[in-house]
Design a protein around this motif. Sequence first.
Motif, PDB file in Angstrom:
ATOM      1  N   LEU A 165       0.816  -1.214   0.000  1.00 33.76           N
ATOM      2  CA  LEU A 165       0.000   0.000   0.000  1.00 33.76           C
ATOM      3  C   LEU A 165       0.851   1.266   0.000  1.00 33.76           C
ATOM      4  CD1 LEU A 165      -2.794  -1.176   2.459  1.00 33.76           C
ATOM      5  CD2 LEU A 165      -3.055  -0.711   0.014  1.00 33.76           C
ATOM      6  N   GLN A 175      -8.717  -5.629  -4.049  1.00 35.74           N
ATOM      7  CA  GLN A 175      -8.709  -6.770  -3.141  1.00 35.74           C
ATOM      8  C   GLN A 175      -8.005  -7.957  -3.795  1.00 35.74           C
ATOM      9  OE1 GLN A 175     -12.901  -7.291  -2.478  1.00 35.74           O
ATOM     10  NE2 GLN A 175     -12.972  -5.851  -0.775  1.00 35.74           N
ATOM     11  N   ARG A 195      -9.979  -8.119   5.546  1.00 38.47           N
ATOM     12  CA  ARG A 195     -10.680  -7.372   6.599  1.00 38.47           C
ATOM     13  C   ARG A 195      -9.985  -7.549   7.947  1.00 38.47           C
ATOM     14  NH1 ARG A 195     -15.263  -9.096   3.692  1.00 38.47           N
ATOM     15  NH2 ARG A 195     -15.583 -10.890   5.054  1.00 38.47           N
ATOM     16  N   MET A 198      -6.311  -5.824   7.740  1.00 41.22           N
ATOM     17  CA  MET A 198      -6.370  -4.361   7.670  1.00 41.22           C
ATOM     18  C   MET A 198      -6.832  -3.782   8.999  1.00 41.22           C
ATOM     19  SD  MET A 198      -5.161  -3.383   4.807  1.00 41.22           S
ATOM     20  CE  MET A 198      -5.624  -1.660   4.926  1.00 41.22           C
ATOM     21  N   ARG A 202      -4.692  -1.064  11.187  1.00 43.07           N
ATOM     22  CA  ARG A 202      -5.258   0.210  11.651  1.00 43.07           C
ATOM     23  C   ARG A 202      -5.136   0.354  13.165  1.00 43.07           C
ATOM     24  NH1 ARG A 202     -10.130  -0.689   7.478  1.00 43.07           N
ATOM     25  NH2 ARG A 202      -9.374   0.651   5.789  1.00 43.07           N
ATOM     26  N   LEU A 215      -5.112   4.489   5.934  1.00 47.66           N
ATOM     27  CA  LEU A 215      -5.381   3.176   5.339  1.00 47.66           C
ATOM     28  C   LEU A 215      -6.872   3.109   5.019  1.00 47.66           C
ATOM     29  CD1 LEU A 215      -3.202   1.095   7.818  1.00 47.66           C
ATOM     30  CD2 LEU A 215      -2.590   1.780   5.489  1.00 47.66           C
ATOM     31  N   THR A 217     -10.436   2.214   3.047  1.00 50.37           N
ATOM     32  CA  THR A 217     -11.183   1.174   2.337  1.00 50.37           C
ATOM     33  C   THR A 217     -11.999   1.799   1.216  1.00 50.37           C
ATOM     34  OG1 THR A 217     -11.407  -0.158   4.347  1.00 50.37           O
ATOM     35  CG2 THR A 217     -12.932  -0.631   2.545  1.00 50.37           C
ATOM     36  N   TYR A 223      -8.229  -1.168  -1.361  1.00 51.08           N
ATOM     37  CA  TYR A 223      -7.691  -0.276  -0.325  1.00 51.08           C
ATOM     38  C   TYR A 223      -6.738   0.730  -0.946  1.00 51.08           C
ATOM     39  CZ  TYR A 223      -9.665  -3.801   2.735  1.00 51.08           C
ATOM     40  OH  TYR A 223     -10.538  -4.646   3.360  1.00 51.08           O
TER      41      TYR A 223
END
Length: 227
Positions: A165, A175, A195, A198, A202, A215, A217, A223
Amino acid sequence: MTRVLVVEDDPQLVRALVINMQARQYGVDAAPNGTTALRIAAARQPDVVVLDLGLPDMDGVAVIKALRGWTRTPILVLSARRASEEKIAALDAGADDYITKPFSMDELFARLRAAVRRTEAVPLPPETSVVTAGDFTVDLLAKKATRNGHDIRLTPTEWHLLEILVTNPGRLVTQKQLLQEVWGLTYAHKTNYLRVYMAQLRRKLEADPAHPRYLITEPGMGYRFET
């Protein structure tokens, strides 16, 4: 040679794993309980740990936490426990993957290979080696994240996701792209993996994990890392 530490108290399963791993040119050590596993891990420095949660002397989650106190070696949980709460507890403690028994040997080795790939160093040019966002900094060459000047302990899987990322700032990473890059081609639709991981990232990096600033969604798509 990739060295695997198998932590399992079922001697028949241990024998099957050792035979299959050695046939595939893996080096294997085996431990029947958590205490022995921690001693062998410190002495032998395995490349991957395959860990049962139901050990005779201590819970597998405690073993994960103990290992994460000093190593980022990938940990693959191999357990009969199927409850979501059990899986989340193991992942939150620092496990990188969770495989439920009974399992396919082919799937286990695919996940072993993916775990090893995730730990391989990727050379990056110096000018892109450090990324700062708010109160956290990611050093891509050192493979290290800090927040407010304090080191943040990330599992190899968490690190790989973050690395993808932050090296694509402002871009949507789908995804499917993330799943294939981090877990392999056969996991392109396992969006529940993303899910969980991530959410963990976070919690460790965002000031307000429920309302992430960096970060992001993109619902149903993927993402994005925003600086």
